[in-house]
Design an enzyme around this catalytic site. Structure first.
Site, PDB file in Angstrom:
ATOM      1  N   GLY A   1       5.710  -4.539  -6.165  1.00  0.00           N
ATOM      2  CA  GLY A   1       4.721  -4.109  -5.167  1.00  0.00           C
ATOM      3  C   GLY A   1       4.246  -5.276  -4.308  1.00  0.00           C
TER       4      GLY A   1
ATOM      5  CB  CYS B   1      -8.632  -7.295  -1.642  1.00  0.00           C
ATOM      6  SG  CYS B   1      -8.496  -5.604  -1.049  1.00  0.00           S
TER       7      CYS B   1
ATOM      8  CG  HIS C   1      -9.363  -7.348   3.641  1.00  0.00           C
ATOM      9  ND1 HIS C   1      -8.161  -6.973   4.210  1.00  0.00           N
ATOM     10  CD2 HIS C   1      -9.414  -6.709   2.433  1.00  0.00           C
ATOM     11  CE1 HIS C   1      -7.515  -6.162   3.384  1.00  0.00           C
ATOM     12  NE2 HIS C   1      -8.250  -5.984   2.299  1.00  0.00           N
TER      13      HIS C   1
HETATM   14  P1  NAP Z   1       2.025  -1.285  -4.397  1.00  0.00           P
HETATM   15  O1  NAP Z   1       2.542  -2.130  -3.304  1.00  0.00           O
HETATM   16  O2  NAP Z   1       2.011   0.182  -4.227  1.00  0.00           O
HETATM   17  O3  NAP Z   1       2.865  -1.644  -5.738  1.00  0.00           O
HETATM   18  C1  NAP Z   1       2.754  -0.909  -6.910  1.00  0.00           C
HETATM   19  C2  NAP Z   1       3.632  -1.485  -8.021  1.00  0.00           C
HETATM   20  O4  NAP Z   1       3.457  -0.692  -9.201  1.00  0.00           O
HETATM   21  C3  NAP Z   1       5.140  -1.473  -7.737  1.00  0.00           C
HETATM   22  O5  NAP Z   1       5.747  -2.517  -8.440  1.00  0.00           O
HETATM   23  C4  NAP Z   1       5.585  -0.121  -8.316  1.00  0.00           C
HETATM   24  O6  NAP Z   1       6.952  -0.104  -8.730  1.00  0.00           O
HETATM   25  C5  NAP Z   1       4.710  -0.070  -9.556  1.00  0.00           C
HETATM   26  N1  NAP Z   1       4.455   1.325  -9.975  1.00  0.00           N
HETATM   27  C6  NAP Z   1       4.125   2.372  -9.182  1.00  0.00           C
HETATM   28  N2  NAP Z   1       3.966   3.493  -9.946  1.00  0.00           N
HETATM   29  C7  NAP Z   1       4.245   3.154 -11.215  1.00  0.00           C
HETATM   30  C8  NAP Z   1       4.285   3.856 -12.450  1.00  0.00           C
HETATM   31  N3  NAP Z   1       4.009   5.169 -12.531  1.00  0.00           N
HETATM   32  N4  NAP Z   1       4.619   3.171 -13.574  1.00  0.00           N
HETATM   33  C9  NAP Z   1       4.907   1.846 -13.511  1.00  0.00           C
HETATM   34  N5  NAP Z   1       4.886   1.114 -12.374  1.00  0.00           N
HETATM   35  C10 NAP Z   1       4.554   1.756 -11.235  1.00  0.00           C
HETATM   36  O7  NAP Z   1       0.513  -1.684  -4.757  1.00  0.00           O
HETATM   37  P2  NAP Z   1      -0.237  -3.113  -4.503  1.00  0.00           P
HETATM   38  O8  NAP Z   1      -0.861  -3.153  -3.173  1.00  0.00           O
HETATM   39  O9  NAP Z   1       0.679  -4.194  -4.916  1.00  0.00           O
HETATM   40  O10 NAP Z   1      -1.467  -2.997  -5.519  1.00  0.00           O
HETATM   41  C11 NAP Z   1      -1.306  -3.190  -6.921  1.00  0.00           C
HETATM   42  C12 NAP Z   1      -2.686  -3.123  -7.585  1.00  0.00           C
HETATM   43  O11 NAP Z   1      -3.491  -4.185  -7.089  1.00  0.00           O
HETATM   44  C13 NAP Z   1      -3.434  -1.817  -7.260  1.00  0.00           C
HETATM   45  O12 NAP Z   1      -4.185  -1.448  -8.384  1.00  0.00           O
HETATM   46  C14 NAP Z   1      -4.335  -2.226  -6.106  1.00  0.00           C
HETATM   47  O13 NAP Z   1      -5.485  -1.418  -6.008  1.00  0.00           O
HETATM   48  C15 NAP Z   1      -4.682  -3.658  -6.504  1.00  0.00           C
HETATM   49  N6  NAP Z   1      -5.063  -4.528  -5.397  1.00  0.00           N
HETATM   50  C16 NAP Z   1      -4.295  -4.594  -4.267  1.00  0.00           C
HETATM   51  C17 NAP Z   1      -4.671  -5.469  -3.231  1.00  0.00           C
HETATM   52  C18 NAP Z   1      -3.880  -5.636  -1.957  1.00  0.00           C
HETATM   53  O14 NAP Z   1      -4.324  -6.427  -1.073  1.00  0.00           O
HETATM   54  N7  NAP Z   1      -2.731  -4.971  -1.784  1.00  0.00           N
HETATM   55  C19 NAP Z   1      -5.814  -6.230  -3.382  1.00  0.00           C
HETATM   56  C20 NAP Z   1      -6.566  -6.153  -4.555  1.00  0.00           C
HETATM   57  C21 NAP Z   1      -6.172  -5.294  -5.557  1.00  0.00           C
HETATM   58  P3  NAP Z   1       8.114   0.528  -7.784  1.00  0.00           P
HETATM   59  O15 NAP Z   1       8.474  -0.530  -6.775  1.00  0.00           O
HETATM   60  O16 NAP Z   1       9.213   0.789  -8.747  1.00  0.00           O
HETATM   61  O17 NAP Z   1       7.546   1.760  -7.153  1.00  0.00           O
END
Ligand code: NAP
Length: 354
Positions: A14, A148, A241
């Site tokens: 992700g 974040c 942000h």
């Molecule tokens: P993302 O881009 O949607 O990535 C999600 C990851 O989880 C991918 O590796 C995906 O694998 C995997 N995944 C999805 N569904 C799954 C399942 N059912 N079982 C196991 N693995 C699964 O999300 P992200 O933005 O990286 O965010 C990840 C976490 O960090 C979230 O909780 C988010 O709220 C938090 N967060 C994000 C940010 C930000 O700036 N993006 C900031 C702070 C916190 P596949 O590739 O195989 O689908």
């Protein structure tokens, strides 16, 4: 710290997972040994799963990682320390199961941030809250980092709360696309546009800062007594942000005094040296036209919160603009710094042995 220890990364494919994988390359304390993603990616090599949007994956991640097979999060893990970048919808039960199996899980997900026995940590603000791990009911442990936007806001509020006391905070955010994860909103939705709602975000801004700036007494954190009202918006910026913040202080202070307190903030780490900690937690910018996402998000390798335009507020006491790199300080860097704090306190050795 002389030896690198193995870590596992869950949600490795992700947005946050890829950033963590980059930051773990050549990390002095950690070696990325196992990776997991969803069942749709399991069995693929990490390199094959991330090839879609990177030109030179080998220089970003290193050749060893490109060949690592992706597992499923519930598989048996070798490393004791697991970094989780799972979507909140799946992190909840999985992270508990892994903690029950004896792992120390350091999570980005929101599922357990507000649980009374789970610390919500920014190492420069509340490293003492890590003691909550000793009181957790699992053989392993669970540590979380904030949302974040909250990371940037809490870093700015901490010195003000210490110096003057906070009564109320109003914040309006302009949040980057990478904060939405993969694939994020479509180009059609974002070109020439701003989205005025980000699900769950205003609620997190309204409660997480008070837990972080709260007081640990015995086995509970008493939240700090100030209120936060938030408006959140998604804007067509890649990373960073921006936040417009107004604060009402318990003890009145002039903007110059507020600026001096922000500029002088050293944080609570003292002599503890963590590899991902920036030299400056906050950088105060003098130019009225700063901070800007493109120009300022990479300060301190993305770990410094930039603040500018500290001035009198006509409704509250003081207002200012801040910028936080959502993917680094707000997510991957936040989790990595928490993992480093855990290692510096020898938690990575202790969990699983109890
Ligand atoms: P993302 O881009 O949607 O990535 C999600 C990851 O989880 C991918 O590796 C995906 O694998 C995997 N995944 C999805 N569904 C799954 C399942 N059912 N079982 C196991 N693995 C699964 O999300 P992200 O933005 O990286 O965010 C990840 C976490 O960090 C979230 O909780 C988010 O709220 C938090 N967060 C994000 C940010 C930000 O700036 N993006 C900031 C702070 C916190 P596949 O590739 O195989 O689908």
């Amino acid at each position: 710290m002389t030896e690198r220890i193995d870590v596992g990364l869950i949600g490795a494919t992700g947005t946050v997972g890829r950033q963590l994988a980059r930051q773990l390359r050549n990390h002095p304390w950690f070696r990325l040994a196992q990776v997991a993603a969803s069942s749709a990616s399991a069995g693929l090599a990490f390199g094959a799963a991330v090839v879609d949007d990177i030109d030179d994956a080998e220089s970003a991640f290193g050749s060893e990682l490109l060949d690592l097979p992706l597992r499923e999060p519930a598989d048996i893990w070798e490393p004791k320390l697991l970094l989780s970048a799972l979507p909140s919808a799946v992190a909840g039960p999985l992270e508990i199961e892994l903690a029950e199996r004896g792992h120390l899980v350091v999570s980005n997900a929101s599922s357990h941030r507000m649980d009374p026995d789970v610390p919500l940590i920014i190492p420069e603000l509340n490293p003492d809250h890590l003691e909550l791990v000793d009181r957790q009911r699992w053989r392993g442990g669970l540590v979380t980092n904030p949302n974040c936007s909250v990371v940037g806001l809490a870093v700015a509020l901490a010195p003000l709360h210490l110096a003057f006391g906070l009564d109320a905070v109003s914040v309006s955010t302009l949040q980057a696309l990478s904060g939405a994860g993969r694939p994020g909103p479509s180009a059609g939705a974002m070109v020439d546009n701003v989205l005025p709602h980000i699900a769950g975000e205003e609620e997190k801004l309204a409660c997480e800062p008070q837990k972080i700036l709260g007081t640990l007494a015995g086995s509970t954190v008493t939240p700090a007594a100030f209120r936060v009202s938030a408006h959140t918006h998604r804007v067509p910026v890649s990373h960073g942000h921006l936040q417009a913040v107004s604060v009402r202080l318990r003890q009145r202070a002039e903007p110059d005094a507020v600026a001096a307190v922000l500029a002088g903030f050293k944080g609570a780490l003292g002599d503890t040296r963590l590899p991902s900690a920036p030299a400056k937690v906050i950088e105060l910018l003098a130019d009225d036209n700063r901070p800007q996402p493109r120009l300022d998000r990479d300060r301190g390798d993305g770990m410094t919160v930039s603040i500018g335009r500290v001035r009198r507020c006509e409704v509250f006491d003081v207002k200012f603009t801040l910028l936080v790199h959502n993917l680094v300080r707000g997510a991957a860097g936040a989790a990595l710094l928490n993992a480093e704090l855990c290692r510096s306190r020898e938690l990575t050795e202790q969990v699983g042995a109890r």
